[in-house]
Design a protein around this motif. Structure first.
Motif, mmCIF file in Angstrom:
data_model
loop_
_atom_site.group_PDB
_atom_site.id
_atom_site.type_symbol
_atom_site.label_atom_id
_atom_site.label_comp_id
_atom_site.label_asym_id
_atom_site.label_seq_id
_atom_site.Cartn_x
_atom_site.Cartn_y
_atom_site.Cartn_z
ATOM 1 N N GLU A 162 0.813 -1.202 0.000
ATOM 2 C CA GLU A 162 0.000 0.000 0.000
ATOM 3 C C GLU A 162 0.852 1.260 0.000
ATOM 4 O OE1 GLU A 162 -3.383 0.974 -0.223
ATOM 5 O OE2 GLU A 162 -3.099 -0.965 -1.227
ATOM 6 N N ILE B 297 3.474 4.189 -0.638
ATOM 7 C CA ILE B 297 4.080 4.857 -1.786
ATOM 8 C C ILE B 297 5.269 5.644 -1.276
ATOM 9 C CG2 ILE B 297 3.658 6.311 -3.771
ATOM 10 C CD1 ILE B 297 0.659 5.954 -3.207
ATOM 11 N N LEU C 196 3.119 12.445 -14.976
ATOM 12 C CA LEU C 196 1.817 13.050 -15.277
ATOM 13 C C LEU C 196 1.947 14.506 -15.721
ATOM 14 C CD1 LEU C 196 -0.296 11.538 -12.381
ATOM 15 C CD2 LEU C 196 -0.278 10.892 -14.776
ATOM 16 N N TRP C 197 2.958 15.214 -15.215
ATOM 17 C CA TRP C 197 3.103 16.619 -15.600
ATOM 18 C C TRP C 197 3.591 16.751 -17.025
ATOM 19 C CZ3 TRP C 197 5.805 17.237 -10.315
ATOM 20 C CH2 TRP C 197 4.874 17.626 -9.339
ATOM 21 N N TRP D 191 5.411 19.004 -1.827
ATOM 22 C CA TRP D 191 4.257 19.824 -2.209
ATOM 23 C C TRP D 191 4.636 21.265 -2.453
ATOM 24 C CZ3 TRP D 191 0.856 17.328 -4.478
ATOM 25 C CH2 TRP D 191 0.489 16.053 -4.060
ATOM 26 N N GLY E 129 -2.884 6.240 0.279
ATOM 27 C CA GLY E 129 -3.982 6.577 -0.610
ATOM 28 C C GLY E 129 -3.492 7.330 -1.831
ATOM 29 N N LEU E 130 -4.050 6.924 -2.947
ATOM 30 C CA LEU E 130 -3.622 7.538 -4.182
ATOM 31 C C LEU E 130 -4.324 8.846 -4.454
ATOM 32 C CD1 LEU E 130 -3.180 4.758 -6.835
ATOM 33 C CD2 LEU E 130 -1.515 6.353 -5.935
ATOM 34 N N PRO F 33 -5.281 11.610 -2.811
ATOM 35 C CA PRO F 33 -4.667 12.912 -2.518
ATOM 36 C C PRO F 33 -3.441 13.180 -3.371
ATOM 37 C CG PRO F 33 -4.702 11.499 -0.555
ATOM 38 C CD PRO F 33 -5.334 10.733 -1.647
ATOM 39 N N LEU F 34 -2.673 12.144 -3.625
ATOM 40 C CA LEU F 34 -1.472 12.321 -4.434
ATOM 41 C C LEU F 34 -1.839 12.782 -5.846
ATOM 42 C CD1 LEU F 34 1.588 12.039 -4.574
ATOM 43 C CD2 LEU F 34 1.282 9.682 -5.283
ATOM 44 N N PHE F 35 -2.770 12.056 -6.464
ATOM 45 C CA PHE F 35 -3.145 12.412 -7.827
ATOM 46 C C PHE F 35 -3.793 13.781 -7.878
ATOM 47 C CE2 PHE F 35 -2.580 7.931 -8.928
ATOM 48 C CZ PHE F 35 -1.943 8.073 -10.135
ATOM 49 N N GLY G 175 -3.370 16.233 -5.853
ATOM 50 C CA GLY G 175 -2.360 17.257 -5.621
ATOM 51 C C GLY G 175 -1.511 17.503 -6.848
ATOM 52 N N ILE G 176 -1.083 16.417 -7.483
ATOM 53 C CA ILE G 176 -0.262 16.558 -8.690
ATOM 54 C C ILE G 176 -1.040 17.300 -9.767
ATOM 55 C CG2 ILE G 176 0.680 15.221 -10.602
ATOM 56 C CD1 ILE G 176 1.656 13.182 -8.565
#
Lengths: 493, 329
Positions: free
Chosen positions: A177, A179, A191-192, A261, B3-4, B6-8, B10-11
């Motif tokens: 789970e 990351i 993704l960017w 962030w 959890g994905l 928030p990451l996605f 945020g990105i």
């Protein structure tokens, strides 16, 4: 800190690692062998081409008549070719190679659909090749780092889609789970980039925006490519390699979160500071200057995190090539950001805006930071793909010092030259030609530093070639830069 | 991080913020500007570009001119651009609405070119196809620069068939003349391409000398179309310490068939072609020069204050930038 339940030790070699874990890792590494090596080999080939072009460009800048009668060798065409070969050929391909390997390791799953990646690498090479030919034949678009004509850009985008869809698939099949920090950065980069590239292409060539906004979009693209694509991959790699090599968890998870962030938020707003006092609404430039200053937050947190992780382990840089390159790169990230803040301040930008100082800035980011981190990761990854160790510790040492002195000298020359040039340019009682003449000695010095870098890259390419042809050392002990002394420093390469 | 989602998010969110903030909002603010005009709807600025100029912009970009030359004049408080006479006022977004690609530039290894067309001798503003045959107004003002004098002494005038509209003097005489005082009038402030095109190239005698030094001996007037061609072909024949590469691949050397082409370059010294040959610009070179001649932001804009209230006043007040105004590099 550990209450978050984050496996901070995950990337560290666990002393209690069972045989199954070792085996699993070996299997994952083996599954990434072909695609990652294809990416690396292409990248090294582009690196050599880009280096030769760089030397040519650098000499032509102070010897304007050198081969200037041939259209496709004119300075204004070779220079964008050099930049694009380095950006898309070398840096992007090597970065993707490292990112793929890291992704597979961190998702703890064997690489699926390797053909997707092989095809992606093939298309990417084709795109860069066509783009290079296009520029040489006079098809350049004129926007920094987007010079590739549209036919090459489309191919690059197709190639990228293949690679990115693979990365998403990989992530979908990940085990566990958690990351890890590196994965945030890599996911961000994956993704960017497509958004950035598509937005740049659309707003400049498909439905072009009006007038000066084209320049704004161009610089927004270039700066974000530097930060959100190369920067993110570089930082993610450093977050993996440093703890891994010294066998110690990252110092602080919370710092890493803040760093990530704030990096995503602030660095994406930079770019317009490079157009300071241009024909734009002043708020755009001011917003970017503010964002540039705010990038000091991620710089401080990331730097502190790395520093505290390394605390007490700095002597290991004497032995491990990976650690030495990566730490050099991570430190350069701080220097790069500080220089970026400095030259974006209006009072300084007044002098350095139209000078060689901005070239120094790009080289600090793309070379001293990103490329050095990637070199480090390649010294770590390639032996794990091939099953041989690097053949000569001395060559690695030579590579490191030639690169470090080369880029250091280049940065100093360009920064000092830029300041000199800017100071004479801002003095209207001096002829304009004097500002150009004042920078020429520095440009000759820069050519010297280019020779150092050329030496370093040829050494690396030769060493890499030896590895590729299976001529590495057969050994269970990694290649160290210096013989490990008797006190038995436990170095995990 | 668990959890994905928030990451996605945020990105996605951080980048969307930047995209909206730095490209979409500016596009809403300055992305739909119109040319300005006075009450009667005349005196429109800027005007759409001609086909040759558009093609010239592509040639300019393709050969990477923008890596050494900027095309933007900064305000007087943020640089010496205006003091260097690169323009009367800072550049504004409206100046660029018809430009594509927009080549603002980030480096000044060469001069700023935002107003290079405005610096041309008056009758040369419009992209003139007459290249080298344009009348060289030789007697108007001798260059104060030693370079030009030396050239005048060493090299004979080109064999160009110069119509004798200008007071024809021998180059030696020009060189020995004391430098003429700077003329009272520079380019008038209003120069729309249409108006410039209307100005007859040869008929009218020059009303006044431009405020910058002119190359006289054997060379076309500075920043004229013919001058640009010579400069592109052999930069160091005009300015010996120029750092610009030559662009000979944009020119063609060919045998003169019956008469010398009107486009042929006025070259002197070692650059001159052999007897019976001539060097003419290709179509790309002509477009490139047309593009440079069209670079002109001297028209006043309502949203920007011009420093030299009128261009005619400023040159009289200040002496010509002696070697500073030397040819572009």
């Amino acid at each position: 800190m550990n209450s978050t339940g984050i496996p901070l030790k995950e990337p560290a070699i666990s002393a209690a690692a069972g045989d199954t874990e070792q085996l699993e890792r070996a299997l994952i590494d083996a599954s990434t062998r072909v695609p990652v090596l294809i990416f690396y080999t292409s990248a090294v080939a582009w690196l050599i081409l880009g280096t030769l072009l760089a030397g040519f460009v650098s000499f032509k800048l102070h010897t304007p008549d050198l081969l200037s009668d041939i259209g496709f060798l004119t300075w204004g065409r070779v220079r964008p070719v050099h930049m694009n070969v380095m950006v898309y050929g070398w840096a992007s391909m090597a970065g993707m190679g490292t990112a793929i390997w890291l992704m597979a390791r961190l998702c703890r799953t064997v690489l699926r659909y390797p053909l997707l990646l092989v095809a992606g690498a093939g298309f990417w090479n084709l795109g860069v090749f066509l783009g290079v030919c296009g520029i040489l034949l006079g098809d350049s678009t004129g926007y920094q780092w987007l010079e590739f004509p549209s036919y090459a850009a489309i191919i690059l985008f197709v190639a990228y889609t293949l690679v990115a869809s693979w990365a998403v698939l990989m992530f979908r099949f990940r085990r566990g789970e958690q990351i890890y920090i590196t994965q945030w950065y890599l996911l961000g980069a994956f993704l960017w980039f497509p958004w950035l590239y598509a937005a740049g292409q659309l707003m400049l060539f498909v439905v072009p925006v009006q007038g000066v906004l084209q320049a704004a979009v161009g610089w927004w693209y270039a700066n974000n490519l530097l930060f959100l694509w190369f920067g993110a991959i570089g930082l993610g790699t450093a977050y993996y390699m440093i703890p891994k090599v010294i066998g110690r968890p990252v110092y602080s998870y919370h710092l890493a979160t803040i760093g990530f962030w704030s990096y995503a938020l602030f660095s994406s707003w930079t770019g317009m500071q490079r157009l300071v006092d241009g024909p734009f609404p002043a708020w755009m430039v001011t917003a970017s200057i503010a964002a540039t200053i705010l990038t000091l937050i991620p710089v401080a947190t990331v730097g502190l995190n790395h520093h505290m992780t390394m605390q007490g382990y700095f002597p290991l840089m004497r032995y491990s090539p990976t650690l030495r390159f990566t730490v050099f790169g991570a430190m350069s990230y701080t220097v790069f950001s500080l220089v970026g803040v400095l030259i974006s301040l209006r009072s300084v930008a007044r002098y350095v805006n139209f000078t060689q100082a901005s070239i120094a800035y790009s080289h600090l980011g793309l070379y001293a930071f990103f490329t050095m981190v990637i070199f480090g990761s390649m010294y770590y990854i390639v032996p794990r793909l091939i099953g041989r160790e690097w053949r000569y510790g001395s060559l690695i040492k030579l590579h490191f010092w030639a690169s470090a002195y080369g880029i250091g000298l280049m940065t100093l020359m360009l920064l000092a030259g830029g300041l000199t040039q800017g100071a004479s340019m801002e003095n209207p009682s001096l002829a304009f030609s004097e500002s150009v003449e004042s920078v020429l000695p520095y440009l000759r010095g820069r050519s010297l530093s280019g020779i150092l870098l050329m030496v370093s890259h040829f050494i690396f390419a030769y060493h890499f070639g030896l590895m590729l042809f299976g001529l590495g050392r057969k050994s269970t002990v990694p290649t160290f830069l210096n013989p490990v002394e008797a006190e038995g420093a436990e170095v995990a390469h | 991080m668990k959890g994905l989602a928030p990451l996605f998010l945020g990105i996605f969110g951080t980048f969307a913020f930047s995209w909206v903030g730095l490209t979409l909002i500016p596009n809403w603010q300055i992305g739909h500007l119109n040319p300005q005009s006075d009450e009667e709807g005349t005196d429109i600025y800027p005007m759409p570009q001609s086909g040759m100029v558009t093609r010239g912009a592509r040639v300019y970009a393709a050969n990477g001119c923008n890596y050494c030359h900027s095309e933007q004049v900064r305000a007087e408080y943020s640089g010496a651009d205006i003091e260097r006479k690169w323009g009367d006022r800072r550049s504004a977004p409206r100046d660029y609405i018809f430009e594509r690609p927009v080549l603002l530039g980030k480096m000044r290894m060469g001069q700023d070119l935002a107003n290079i067309g405005a610096r041309a001798p008056k009758e040369e503003e419009s992209p003139s196809p007459t290249g080298g045959a344009s009348p060289a107004p030789q007697g108007a003002a001798a260059s104060p620069s030693a370079v030009a004098s030396a050239k005048a002494a060493s090299s004979p005038p080109a064999t160009s068939p110069s119509p004798a509209t200008a007071p024809a003097t021998s180059p030696g005489a020009i060189a020995s003349k004391p430098p003429a005082s700077p003329g009272p009038a520079g380019p008038p402030p209003s120069k729309s391409p249409a108006a410039a095109a209307a100005a007859s190239p040869a008929a009218s005698p020059r009303p006044s000398a431009p405020p910058w030094p002119e190359q006289t001996a054997g060379l076309p007037p500075m920043y004229s179309a013919a001058w640009h061609h010579v400069h592109l072909y052999s930069p160091r024949s005009i300015n010996f310490d120029s750092n610009m590469p030559s662009y000979r691949f944009l020119y063609e050397t060919r045998r003169i068939t019956d008469a010398r082409s009107s486009d042929a370059l006025q070259l002197t010294g070692s650059d001159a072609p052999r007897e019976g040959w001539e060097i003419v610009p290709t179509y790309d070179a002509k477009c490139l020069v047309a593009y440079m001649m069209a670079l002109n932001q001297s028209h006043p804009l309502k949203e920007v204050r011009s420093t030299g209230a009128s261009a005619a006043a400023s040159p009289a007040a200040s002496p010509p930038p002696a070697p500073g105004g030397q040819p572009a590099k």
